[in-house]
Design a protein around this motif. Structure first.
Motif, short mmCIF file in Angstrom:
data_model
loop_
_atom_site.label_atom_id
_atom_site.label_comp_id
_atom_site.label_asym_id
_atom_site.label_seq_id
_atom_site.Cartn_x
_atom_site.Cartn_y
_atom_site.Cartn_z
N LEU A 153 65.31 -21.25 -26.11
CA LEU A 153 65.07 -22.34 -25.15
C LEU A 153 65.02 -23.68 -25.87
CD1 LEU A 153 64.06 -23.46 -22.32
CD2 LEU A 153 61.80 -23.26 -23.36
N LEU A 154 64.24 -23.74 -26.94
CA LEU A 154 64.09 -25.00 -27.66
C LEU A 154 65.37 -25.41 -28.38
CD1 LEU A 154 60.46 -24.43 -28.97
CD2 LEU A 154 61.19 -25.92 -27.10
N LEU A 155 66.11 -24.44 -28.89
CA LEU A 155 67.40 -24.75 -29.50
C LEU A 155 68.36 -25.33 -28.46
CD1 LEU A 155 69.20 -24.65 -32.04
CD2 LEU A 155 69.90 -22.36 -31.32
N PHE A 197 71.68 -29.43 -26.66
CA PHE A 197 72.38 -29.90 -25.46
C PHE A 197 71.64 -30.99 -24.70
CE2 PHE A 197 73.98 -25.57 -26.15
CZ PHE A 197 75.32 -25.86 -26.30
N GLY A 198 70.39 -31.25 -25.05
CA GLY A 198 69.65 -32.34 -24.42
C GLY A 198 68.65 -31.88 -23.38
N PRO A 199 67.87 -32.85 -22.87
CA PRO A 199 66.78 -32.51 -21.96
C PRO A 199 67.26 -31.95 -20.62
CG PRO A 199 67.01 -34.90 -22.14
CD PRO A 199 67.92 -34.28 -23.16
N LEU A 214 67.52 -27.41 -17.03
CA LEU A 214 68.28 -26.60 -16.07
C LEU A 214 68.39 -25.14 -16.52
CD1 LEU A 214 71.07 -29.09 -14.99
CD2 LEU A 214 69.13 -28.28 -13.64
N ALA A 215 68.59 -24.92 -17.81
CA ALA A 215 68.66 -23.55 -18.32
C ALA A 215 67.34 -22.83 -18.06
CB ALA A 215 68.99 -23.55 -19.81
N ALA A 216 66.21 -23.52 -18.31
CA ALA A 216 64.90 -22.91 -18.06
C ALA A 216 64.69 -22.66 -16.58
CB ALA A 216 63.79 -23.82 -18.61
N LEU A 217 65.10 -23.59 -15.74
CA LEU A 217 64.95 -23.44 -14.29
C LEU A 217 65.77 -22.26 -13.77
CD1 LEU A 217 63.86 -24.57 -11.59
CD2 LEU A 217 65.94 -25.97 -11.50
N ILE A 218 67.01 -22.15 -14.21
CA ILE A 218 67.87 -21.04 -13.77
C ILE A 218 67.31 -19.72 -14.28
CG2 ILE A 218 70.16 -20.01 -14.05
CD1 ILE A 218 71.24 -22.94 -14.10
N ALA A 275 58.71 -28.18 -21.35
CA ALA A 275 58.91 -28.11 -22.81
C ALA A 275 60.35 -28.43 -23.17
CB ALA A 275 58.53 -26.73 -23.32
N ALA A 276 61.29 -27.86 -22.44
CA ALA A 276 62.71 -28.12 -22.71
C ALA A 276 63.04 -29.59 -22.49
CB ALA A 276 63.58 -27.24 -21.82
N TRP A 277 62.52 -30.15 -21.42
CA TRP A 277 62.80 -31.55 -21.14
C TRP A 277 62.22 -32.45 -22.24
CZ3 TRP A 277 60.13 -36.05 -20.43
CH2 TRP A 277 60.90 -37.12 -20.00
N LEU A 278 60.95 -32.21 -22.60
CA LEU A 278 60.29 -33.06 -23.60
C LEU A 278 60.93 -32.91 -24.98
CD1 LEU A 278 57.93 -35.06 -23.67
CD2 LEU A 278 56.48 -33.18 -24.42
#
Length: 180
Positions: free
Chosen positions: A40-42, A47-49, A54-58, A93-96
Motif C-alpha cells: 500500500l505504502l509503495l 504513484f502518488g496520493p 483509490l487503490a486502498a478504497l477499491i 495513510a496512502a493519501w498522506l
C-alpha cells in the motif's frame, strides 16, 4: 489497478528475512507481518496520493463485498473485528504518504522512507483507536494489552523495517516509470 493488485498480493506474501546457511543455500525466517501495508505504502510513494487512496478504497470495498482479500476472508462483518481499524487507516495513510512523497526535494530514499513511516503511523493510530473503542464497548473478550500487542506492536516492528525498503525501492521505480 496496479495498486490494488500489489496490496492483494502483498497480503498473501509473508514477510521474512533471508539468511545464508552454514551448509550453503538460504534460510528464510518468517516475520510477524505480511507485505500488505508495504505494498500500500509503495503504491502511494510511487504513484502518488490519489492512486494510493483509490487503490486502498477499491481494496477495502472489494473485501467488504465478500471478496476474500483480507487476512480472515472478507465480508461486511469485518467491521466488527479488531483489525478493521488498521484497514480503515489505509486510505488516509496512502493519501498522506503519497502527498508527502510529492513535496519538493523528496528525491532521497531516507525522506521517502520517512513518508512511508508517516503512513504507517496513520494506520497504527487508526487501528489502536478501533481497538480502544471496541474494548470500551466490550466487543471483544481479549484483554486490551493482548489486542494491542497482537495487532499493533508485533507487526509494527516488521512494518517499520519494511518502510526503509519501501523508501529504497520507491525512488528507482518512480524514475523507471517516469513519474517524477
Amino acid at each position: 489497478m496496479t495498486g490494488v493488485f500489489l496490496i492483494t498480493v502483498g497480503n498473501l506474501i509473508q514477510a521474512g528475512i533471508a539468511l545464508p546457511c552454514f551448509h550453503g543455500g538460504i534460510n528464510i525466517i518468517p516475520l510477524a507481518s505480511n507485505l500488505q501495508v508495504a505494498a500500500l505504502l509503495l503504491t502511494a510513494l510511487v504513484f502518488g496520493p490519489r492512486s494510493g487512496f483509490l487503490a486502498a478504497l477499491i481494496y477495502m470495498s472489494l473485501g467488504l463485498l465478500q471478496v476474500p482479500l483480507f487476512g480472515v476472508g472478507g465480508n461486511i462483518s469485518y467491521f466488527l473485528t479488531p483489525s478493521f481499524g488498521y484497514l480503515a487507516g489505509f486510505m488516509p495513510a496512502a493519501w498522506l504518504a503519497g502527498q508527502f512523497s510529492r513535496q519538493q526535494r523528496m528525491e532521497d530514499p531516507l525522506k521517502l522512507s520517512m513518508s512511508a513511516i508517516l503512513g504507517l503511523g496513520v494506520i497504527q493510530l487508526s487501528g489502536i483507536l478501533n481497538i480502544l473503542l471496541g474494548h470500551w464497548s466490550m466487543r471483544w473478550s481479549d484483554p486490551l494489552s493482548q489486542l494491542i500487542i497482537k495487532y499493533s506492536i508485533s507487526p509494527c516492528l516488521v512494518q517499520l523495517a519494511l518502510c526503509c525498503g519501501i523508501g529504497l525501492l520507491a525512488l528507482p521505480l518512480r524514475k523507471l516509470l517516469l513519474l517524477n
